[in-house]
Design a protein around this motif. Sequence first.
Motif, PDB file in Angstrom:
ATOM      1  N   ALA A 298       0.840  -1.206   0.000  1.00  0.00           N
ATOM      2  CA  ALA A 298       0.000   0.000   0.000  1.00  0.00           C
ATOM      3  C   ALA A 298       0.868   1.245   0.000  1.00  0.00           C
ATOM      4  O   ALA A 298       0.660   2.176  -0.775  1.00  0.00           O
TER       5      ALA A 298
ATOM      6  N   LEU B  64       0.331   3.255  -3.626  1.00  0.00           N
ATOM      7  CA  LEU B  64      -0.613   4.365  -3.726  1.00  0.00           C
ATOM      8  C   LEU B  64       0.012   5.655  -4.240  1.00  0.00           C
ATOM      9  O   LEU B  64      -0.634   6.382  -4.992  1.00  0.00           O
TER      10      LEU B  64
ATOM     11  N   ARG C 286      -9.244  -1.416  -0.178  1.00  0.00           N
ATOM     12  CA  ARG C 286      -9.254  -0.873   1.183  1.00  0.00           C
ATOM     13  C   ARG C 286      -9.083   0.638   1.204  1.00  0.00           C
ATOM     14  O   ARG C 286      -9.363   1.294   2.205  1.00  0.00           O
ATOM     15  N   GLN C 287      -8.568   1.188   0.095  1.00  0.00           N
ATOM     16  CA  GLN C 287      -8.250   2.609   0.095  1.00  0.00           C
ATOM     17  C   GLN C 287      -9.182   3.447  -0.760  1.00  0.00           C
ATOM     18  O   GLN C 287      -9.258   4.658  -0.567  1.00  0.00           O
ATOM     19  N   TYR C 288      -9.827   2.837  -1.744  1.00  0.00           N
ATOM     20  CA  TYR C 288     -10.620   3.606  -2.691  1.00  0.00           C
ATOM     21  C   TYR C 288     -12.094   3.241  -2.590  1.00  0.00           C
ATOM     22  O   TYR C 288     -12.446   2.190  -2.057  1.00  0.00           O
TER      23      TYR C 288
ATOM     24  N   LEU D 248      -5.153  10.715  -2.909  1.00  0.00           N
ATOM     25  CA  LEU D 248      -5.174   9.898  -1.710  1.00  0.00           C
ATOM     26  C   LEU D 248      -3.818   9.970  -1.036  1.00  0.00           C
ATOM     27  O   LEU D 248      -2.778   9.800  -1.668  1.00  0.00           O
TER      28      LEU D 248
ATOM     29  N   ILE E 221      -1.803   8.450   2.299  1.00  0.00           N
ATOM     30  CA  ILE E 221      -1.893   7.538   3.432  1.00  0.00           C
ATOM     31  C   ILE E 221      -0.886   7.968   4.480  1.00  0.00           C
ATOM     32  O   ILE E 221       0.173   8.512   4.154  1.00  0.00           O
TER      33      ILE E 221
ATOM     34  N   ARG F   5     -13.705  -1.922  10.864  1.00  0.00           N
ATOM     35  CA  ARG F   5     -14.288  -2.284   9.560  1.00  0.00           C
ATOM     36  C   ARG F   5     -14.813  -3.711   9.569  1.00  0.00           C
ATOM     37  O   ARG F   5     -14.616  -4.459   8.609  1.00  0.00           O
TER      38      ARG F   5
END
Lengths: 336, 423
Positions: free
Chosen positions: A166, A170, A204-206, B140, B142, B371
């Motif tokens: 990730a 990303l 999981r991110q989008y 995005l 993180i 989640r």
Amino acid sequence: MAADRTSLTAYWWLAAVLIAAGLIWLGEGLRGEPRVLAHALRLPVLVAVLVAATAALAVLGVRAVRVRHLPEVGDGELVLPSPSLPACRARPPVLIVGGLEVGAGASTITFNLAVLLATLGELRKDDRPHRPRPVCLLRAGALATALGLDPHPLEDRLIGGRSGLAQGLLPLAVRHPSGCELLCLSERVSAPEHVWALVSTLRRQYDAVVIDAGVAGLQLANTAAEIADLLLLVGLASPASVDGAALLADQMWRIGLEQRAIVVVNRLRTDEPTPPDLTAGFQWSTALPDERDVAAYDLRAIPWVLDLRLPAARQLVRAGRRLVPWLLSKRLPDVA
Amino acid sequence: MWPDPADLMTWLGLGLLLLLLPPKRGPRRIAARLAETSWGERHYAFGPPIRQGRLADALSERWLQLLQREWPRVVELGLPVYVLACLAEQRGARHRRALDAAWARSPAGLLLDHLTRVGSEAELQARLEERGYPPPPAKLAITPPREYLLPPMSWLRDWHRDRQEQPPPPATQPPPAARPRLEIRTLGEIRLLADGEDLAPALNRKPVLGFIWYYLLAVHARRPGDRLARADLGDELYPTYRPPEQRKKVRQRISDLLDDLPALLRECVRVEEDHLRLDLSGCAFDVRAVLDLADQVRREGALRAAALLDQAHDALARASTEFLPPWDEIERKGTEGRGVAGGVVSEVRRQVDAAHVTLLLAIADWYLAQRQPQRAVSYLEDGLRLRPDRPEIAHRLAMAYEQIGQLGRANRIREEFGLGQAG
């Protein structure tokens, strides 16, 4: 699909009427009987003809006042019915788009579907609306090149096998002004294990994952069965697409993917009906009309789905609403 | 005889009427086509004219051009349907113009304009904001994992090596974990455990003393440190006595309490001049454990540590049962049910119920934060069943169902509780 008939109909009718009138007149004359009917109809017919002709000319006259330009639509207009498609309930949805033949348009439909979700989608958090952030994985090709995407960084990341996927993956995604993020896939990283790893991280991110799988084969069908919520197979009204569809239709039913597989007949024209065998093996199908402007937008890497004046864009929006009804905003411009 | 030319004109005239008036298309398709055209889906209801494009500027020339281009359509449709088609085409053109105008102001139109004109992103966002549309999401980002600075492993290995070279220290027993001197269980049962022995039967054999002890316990459970006035105890036990006799009787009962109860139980009783209370330090009391945990969750807003999750599950199991289940019998035997001590017990029971709901929601929120909405659903269902008057529980439950894809249930809950639809 509603196609237009040619205007030859009028000529046939005219000819038929002239011939019929001539034959009736000759027949009555040669019979030698008193022509009572003809005499009786003479005046009413004359009046009716005068009235009708005058009315026709008057209507054309009114039209001439109001109309200065007759819209150009070529040989006819293709009006497609609203698509009937399964709704994807998974959140986030994973949509895989594959082509039934080379050049069917899988890449452009993948890209435009992702931009559609980014631009017209709506999610709510704490009762406030916000735009979703989808990710689009495009196959290396003309469209990816036009968008300025490079497949090598992702290839190095996946094949290099470094941990922390990730964190490393990303930042490689390129943000499009619509908010959608783009990654480029090369042939080297299209093996199922790579796609698995990508999808597991990306979902999981989008808010949505849309994948261009290139030309669809049996391997794609098996991968899609495991990871995709919906599989869109893009084909043309051509024998090559029919062959591809036949091969995949059997596989879909065999692995239980028939409820999630959709055939999209691309670039449909008025003079080229959909071959029935293209969609016969599938439960769901839809079509997009052929448009000159779509190719022009693709060359400039501009998503044609944003131009809602195009019938193809409107049809894709309708399809999107059916596929992810919970994601596409109720505040869309009316596309009927 | 020769045919009369005038008759030919009659028949031709009839033929012309046949050409001009009736439509040559199926009636079912006519209605559908006109509708599609009115909505702007088609430019022409039944196909385009022979030639399309711009017409002449002069009216007469335009009229002739239209006559030339449109007559096949007039013949094919018949004059009445042709008029309807023209009206539908005009309406469709107006509708298309309105749609185009709406589209130009929509996010799609603004974004397309931005992409084709290559303006700045800030301009695009300003235009979207001006029209009340949310902006496109940013790239995005993180959060990178925190970096911990640790000493190198070689230091630890050197230290271990050094220790091995030194004589080992004398072996020491780890101190035993502190065990409570008395374990009080009052949720779902009554047990007073000391070194494995249950003292509750001994207490229950003395109805009045048992009542007094349990009453003091309920007062402590309601709020630790609270005291019971001797006068209130007297009113409970001897409501018909005059105050001097009441006080004398209460003194006797207290004396009995201190003489006749098992040692551990009487050691908990603190007698003051006008009050009595229980001192449960060094004791484990299940009700207070549950209520204290629920208070901690309320103060902190959520379960802040994974370790608390296990405690919350334990407390939840206990909180689903009743405090002092045989209280009515105890009160009946102690005071013949005449007093108001039951009010204290009822209050504690309400506190336990509220703690139960708090813990249910805290555990549900934990799973939602991890989640795992599918694990949160059962806790939210229980919470809603206990407190159907709290719409925020229904809202969380509906959202959890939406997250696991059960939209039918989510919608039913929203309808039942009058909540707004999700986006």
